[in-house]
Write a protein that holds these residues in place. Sequence first.
Motif, PDB file in Angstrom:
ATOM      1  N   THR A   8       0.845  -1.194   0.000  1.00 48.41           N
ATOM      2  CA  THR A   8       0.000   0.000   0.000  1.00 48.41           C
ATOM      3  C   THR A   8       0.881   1.245   0.000  1.00 48.41           C
ATOM      4  O   THR A   8       1.925   1.281   0.665  1.00 48.41           O
ATOM      5  CB  THR A   8      -0.902   0.002   1.247  1.00 48.41           C
ATOM      6  OG1 THR A   8      -1.724  -1.168   1.234  1.00 48.41           O
ATOM      7  CG2 THR A   8      -1.773   1.249   1.285  1.00 48.41           C
ATOM      8  N   TRP A  10       2.385   4.626   1.059  1.00 52.03           N
ATOM      9  CA  TRP A  10       2.481   5.177   2.407  1.00 52.03           C
ATOM     10  C   TRP A  10       3.307   6.470   2.414  1.00 52.03           C
ATOM     11  O   TRP A  10       4.369   6.502   1.819  1.00 52.03           O
ATOM     12  CB  TRP A  10       3.122   4.166   3.363  1.00 52.03           C
ATOM     13  CG  TRP A  10       2.786   4.449   4.776  1.00 52.03           C
ATOM     14  CD1 TRP A  10       3.545   5.155   5.681  1.00 52.03           C
ATOM     15  CD2 TRP A  10       1.570   4.104   5.450  1.00 52.03           C
ATOM     16  NE1 TRP A  10       2.893   5.243   6.871  1.00 52.03           N
ATOM     17  CE2 TRP A  10       1.672   4.604   6.770  1.00 52.03           C
ATOM     18  CE3 TRP A  10       0.425   3.423   5.077  1.00 52.03           C
ATOM     19  CZ2 TRP A  10       0.662   4.442   7.700  1.00 52.03           C
ATOM     20  CZ3 TRP A  10      -0.573   3.261   6.003  1.00 52.03           C
ATOM     21  CH2 TRP A  10      -0.459   3.761   7.306  1.00 52.03           C
ATOM     22  N   PRO A  11       2.782   7.521   3.054  1.00 51.05           N
ATOM     23  CA  PRO A  11       1.507   7.555   3.775  1.00 51.05           C
ATOM     24  C   PRO A  11       0.324   7.490   2.820  1.00 51.05           C
ATOM     25  O   PRO A  11       0.482   7.747   1.627  1.00 51.05           O
ATOM     26  CB  PRO A  11       1.569   8.899   4.512  1.00 51.05           C
ATOM     27  CG  PRO A  11       2.487   9.738   3.693  1.00 51.05           C
ATOM     28  CD  PRO A  11       3.515   8.804   3.144  1.00 51.05           C
ATOM     29  N   PRO A  12      -0.871   7.125   3.341  1.00 50.29           N
ATOM     30  CA  PRO A  12      -2.050   7.033   2.483  1.00 50.29           C
ATOM     31  C   PRO A  12      -2.273   8.334   1.717  1.00 50.29           C
ATOM     32  O   PRO A  12      -2.071   9.430   2.266  1.00 50.29           O
ATOM     33  CB  PRO A  12      -3.189   6.773   3.479  1.00 50.29           C
ATOM     34  CG  PRO A  12      -2.525   6.133   4.654  1.00 50.29           C
ATOM     35  CD  PRO A  12      -1.168   6.775   4.745  1.00 50.29           C
ATOM     36  N   TRP A 177       1.318   5.002  13.668  1.00 49.93           N
ATOM     37  CA  TRP A 177       2.410   4.376  12.934  1.00 49.93           C
ATOM     38  C   TRP A 177       3.735   5.060  13.248  1.00 49.93           C
ATOM     39  O   TRP A 177       3.773   6.222  13.635  1.00 49.93           O
ATOM     40  CB  TRP A 177       2.132   4.401  11.429  1.00 49.93           C
ATOM     41  CG  TRP A 177       2.136   5.778  10.819  1.00 49.93           C
ATOM     42  CD1 TRP A 177       1.126   6.696  10.856  1.00 49.93           C
ATOM     43  CD2 TRP A 177       3.207   6.389  10.101  1.00 49.93           C
ATOM     44  NE1 TRP A 177       1.492   7.845  10.198  1.00 49.93           N
ATOM     45  CE2 TRP A 177       2.765   7.680   9.720  1.00 49.93           C
ATOM     46  CE3 TRP A 177       4.491   5.980   9.731  1.00 49.93           C
ATOM     47  CZ2 TRP A 177       3.564   8.561   8.992  1.00 49.93           C
ATOM     48  CZ3 TRP A 177       5.289   6.858   9.004  1.00 49.93           C
ATOM     49  CH2 TRP A 177       4.814   8.122   8.641  1.00 49.93           C
ATOM     50  N   LEU A 211       4.348   0.737   1.772  1.00 46.57           N
ATOM     51  CA  LEU A 211       4.303  -0.017   3.023  1.00 46.57           C
ATOM     52  C   LEU A 211       5.032  -1.349   2.911  1.00 46.57           C
ATOM     53  O   LEU A 211       5.615  -1.843   3.887  1.00 46.57           O
ATOM     54  CB  LEU A 211       2.846  -0.239   3.431  1.00 46.57           C
ATOM     55  CG  LEU A 211       2.554  -0.509   4.904  1.00 46.57           C
ATOM     56  CD1 LEU A 211       3.126   0.572   5.789  1.00 46.57           C
ATOM     57  CD2 LEU A 211       1.049  -0.622   5.118  1.00 46.57           C
TER      58      LEU A 211
END
Length: 520
Positions: A8, A10-12, A177, A211
């Motif tokens: 994924t 990262w960061p979102p 996180w 991620l």
Amino acid sequence: MPLPENNTAWPPPQYAAELQDMRIDDAWYSGDRTKLRTVYALQGYDHAAASNGIRDDRGRPWRFWERPRPVGARDGRLHVPLAEDIAATSAALLFSEPPTFTFELTETQDRWQEIADESGLNNILREAAEVSAALGGVCLRTTWNKDLAKRPLPTAVHADGVLPEYQFGVLTGITLWREVARNGGTVLRHLERHEPGVVLHGLYEGTLDNLGQRVPLTEDTTTEPIAAELDADGPGDTITTGVKGLACVYIPNIRPNRKHRGSMLGRSDWQSDGIRDHFMSLDEVYTSWMRDIRLAKSRIIAPEQFLTDLGPGKGAHFDDDQDVWTGIKAPPTGGEGLTLNQFTIRVDEHERSWNALTRQAVQAAGYSAQSFGLGDTTAVTATEVVARERKSMILRDQKSGYWLPELGAFAEAMLQMDTVLGFSRVTVERPRIQFGDSVSEDPKSVAETISLLAQAQAISTEAKVRMRNPELDDTAVREETDRILKETGQMVNDPTETGAEGPGAPGFGRKAGGEQPKGA
């Protein structure tokens, strides 16, 4: 909602812009000149094409911390830690005195006081408030470690490591996180997701912007103890807390977030580019001021004849302690002598610029200039201090409005965890919270006020006691009032018990229900 899938971004993406903005806020808060240079390094601009370091390749003037670092020379830019001062002032306004947590049940009150005292809760709250002012928010988390303490452990998590989730303004989940380790382009991250009644843990090995793959918690020494606490009958990444809601809360510094409208993260006290420009200008003024001082050192310009030759290839030296020099053949009006040179230091100009920029920056951040020592600093009463610092007091009230409900939920969650873990058996309840006064009354001023009211016969003894000791409860006030009245001879018996109403009343004339006194 489970932890993020492998690989994924990262960061979102939905948080990327706000977290990037927090990097700038953090650079100013840290006071680290290297961080400031790094965060303002413009990507995609050709420094080599800049015109003498004054303009970029587009012709736009560099701002102070955007300017390229001189090649082969020391970077002489200096920094004024005004952002740190603003954040510390914000925390002091909120928690210079501990807030009061009041519970209905005495046993719950006593247990909470024990937890708060042992954990140094007010210190944690001051740290949280300072970081919140700097980054735009903070998370208060309750956790536990039975080997360390027989009580819940409150901690503060900084906003750049918190991803809160809301539905209709209600907090429904939080992902915390942190980077556990970084080795070149490989980053090891620990994610801790809080949902009602449960906490999920995951360790990921990825890159700077991805991620990556999930790895066992035992892969790192800092997360290995968590693996032993995971639910035996769970999916392998959960810990049941026993708390009905979340075991943490998120407190925004203040809303709305003007740069990212609709965001629930809150905004920093200096999120505005205008305030950051004031910070840059203040640094430039300070650098210029110190440059004036450096250049104003007294220097002696001497003719070559005054120099002592040190030999071939060794240069020459001027000895300013030498008493007699060899005479030189020069006409009297030739000006062949020593020249003393010392530049003027522009103190007034720099000081006025300094004060003006500081005043404008703190006022733009929402504070009164007096809170930072600007203006009249003559000792005054607490009432006058509040009047002078009215803008700061208004901002304090705004911020405390975000803290109050979350502090209540946090205290309730801590007590729930305290009972679930078997540390106590108190009845869990949500407390009433009252913030302490940020400005304490001067005892002399209070005494003078009470004296004037007493002379005007406009205050009772009980009101005097309450004014002098506002922290006392009703029982303590009554006891202190009775002591004062007794010591001053002002306490009299109840007229119904002394017979003051006349013959036949109890205590006067004939005793009620008894025989008549002698001589009647």
